[in-house]
Design a protein around this motif. Sequence first.
Motif, mmCIF file in Angstrom:
data_model
loop_
_atom_site.group_PDB
_atom_site.id
_atom_site.type_symbol
_atom_site.label_atom_id
_atom_site.label_comp_id
_atom_site.label_asym_id
_atom_site.label_seq_id
_atom_site.Cartn_x
_atom_site.Cartn_y
_atom_site.Cartn_z
ATOM 1 N N SER A 198 6.527 -15.166 8.765
ATOM 2 C CA SER A 198 6.900 -13.949 8.160
ATOM 3 C C SER A 198 8.422 -13.870 8.195
ATOM 4 O O SER A 198 9.106 -12.924 8.483
ATOM 5 N N GLY A 199 8.903 -14.965 7.695
ATOM 6 C CA GLY A 199 10.531 -15.154 7.446
ATOM 7 C C GLY A 199 11.322 -15.399 9.059
ATOM 8 O O GLY A 199 12.470 -15.232 8.801
ATOM 9 N N LYS A 200 10.668 -15.638 9.966
ATOM 10 C CA LYS A 200 11.150 -16.018 11.107
ATOM 11 C C LYS A 200 10.715 -17.417 11.597
ATOM 12 O O LYS A 200 9.605 -17.708 11.367
ATOM 13 N N LEU A 201 11.668 -18.209 12.358
ATOM 14 C CA LEU A 201 11.381 -19.312 12.888
ATOM 15 C C LEU A 201 11.104 -19.256 14.500
ATOM 16 O O LEU A 201 12.173 -18.835 15.133
ATOM 17 N N HIS A 202 10.147 -19.338 14.906
ATOM 18 C CA HIS A 202 9.754 -19.371 16.276
ATOM 19 C C HIS A 202 9.993 -20.597 16.819
ATOM 20 O O HIS A 202 9.255 -21.590 16.354
ATOM 21 N N LEU A 203 10.747 -20.773 17.869
ATOM 22 C CA LEU A 203 11.068 -21.837 18.837
ATOM 23 C C LEU A 203 10.676 -21.850 20.171
ATOM 24 O O LEU A 203 10.971 -20.526 20.858
ATOM 25 N N ARG A 204 9.947 -22.828 20.577
ATOM 26 C CA ARG A 204 9.660 -22.656 22.163
ATOM 27 C C ARG A 204 10.390 -24.028 22.822
ATOM 28 O O ARG A 204 10.071 -25.077 22.261
ATOM 29 N N THR A 205 11.454 -23.789 23.319
ATOM 30 C CA THR A 205 12.294 -25.137 23.920
ATOM 31 C C THR A 205 12.047 -25.277 25.228
ATOM 32 O O THR A 205 12.100 -24.300 25.893
ATOM 33 N N GLN B 297 11.817 -21.774 27.140
ATOM 34 C CA GLN B 297 12.348 -20.312 26.554
ATOM 35 C C GLN B 297 11.713 -20.297 25.319
ATOM 36 O O GLN B 297 11.624 -21.169 24.436
ATOM 37 N N ASP B 298 11.577 -19.071 24.995
ATOM 38 C CA ASP B 298 10.956 -18.555 23.491
ATOM 39 C C ASP B 298 12.217 -18.163 22.845
ATOM 40 O O ASP B 298 13.064 -17.220 23.171
ATOM 41 N N LEU B 299 12.499 -18.522 21.447
ATOM 42 C CA LEU B 299 13.600 -17.955 20.508
ATOM 43 C C LEU B 299 13.038 -17.655 19.387
ATOM 44 O O LEU B 299 12.081 -18.099 18.879
ATOM 45 N N VAL B 300 13.838 -16.828 18.557
ATOM 46 C CA VAL B 300 13.264 -16.409 17.248
ATOM 47 C C VAL B 300 14.646 -16.418 16.366
ATOM 48 O O VAL B 300 15.565 -15.806 16.776
ATOM 49 N N TRP B 301 14.561 -16.994 15.474
ATOM 50 C CA TRP B 301 15.796 -17.406 14.441
ATOM 51 C C TRP B 301 15.163 -16.633 13.324
ATOM 52 O O TRP B 301 13.991 -16.464 12.668
ATOM 53 N N LYS B 302 16.202 -16.208 12.428
ATOM 54 C CA LYS B 302 15.761 -15.396 10.933
ATOM 55 C C LYS B 302 16.174 -16.118 9.930
ATOM 56 O O LYS B 302 17.126 -16.796 10.015
ATOM 57 N N ARG B 303 15.409 -16.050 8.919
ATOM 58 C CA ARG B 303 15.639 -17.114 7.729
ATOM 59 C C ARG B 303 16.476 -16.048 7.130
ATOM 60 O O ARG B 303 16.614 -14.826 6.760
ATOM 61 N N LEU B 304 17.582 -17.177 6.609
ATOM 62 C CA LEU B 304 18.820 -16.564 5.597
ATOM 63 C C LEU B 304 18.489 -16.833 4.395
ATOM 64 O O LEU B 304 18.666 -16.048 3.415
ATOM 65 N N ARG B 305 17.920 -18.142 4.056
ATOM 66 C CA ARG B 305 17.553 -18.578 2.801
ATOM 67 C C ARG B 305 16.379 -19.621 2.888
ATOM 68 O O ARG B 305 16.060 -19.969 3.699
#
Length: 135
Positions: free
Chosen positions: A113-120, A127-135
């Motif tokens: 859904s336009g977000k990048l879910h990262l588990r690092t 930790q869990d991170l959520v990045w937003k799509r710019l393009r």
Amino acid sequence: MTVFRVIAASACAAVLGSAALAQSAQVEVPLGLWKSEPDRRGIVLNVRTKPCGRSMCGRVERVKDRRGYDTPSTMVGQKVLWDLKPQPDGSFLGKMVDSQGNWLSETRIEARSGKLHLRTCGDDGCQDLVWKRLR
């Protein structure tokens, strides 16, 4: 699935060698430009993900300060996502370097859904991170 996603999934599958990836309607290919969450200093990275050989990687294109202004940084041009390989569940598994230069030896990413879910995961735990799509 939009025409763009079908084309992107097909191109990614060809480069990454995973025909099943292109056929799955549930998988969003994480190629593009992403905005990270602010780190503890308020620094935000704009990272472009793209195919790198048989895997995927991500390089920093811009660094922003807590007010959203571009800020000079040695991170620009640096690879922060390494050797991300497609997994059967549609995620990608590889390595990441955070904004402080710490290696996170196990990083799993998945676009939804336009977000990048990262588990690092690194020496200090996961930790869990959520990045937003710019393009």
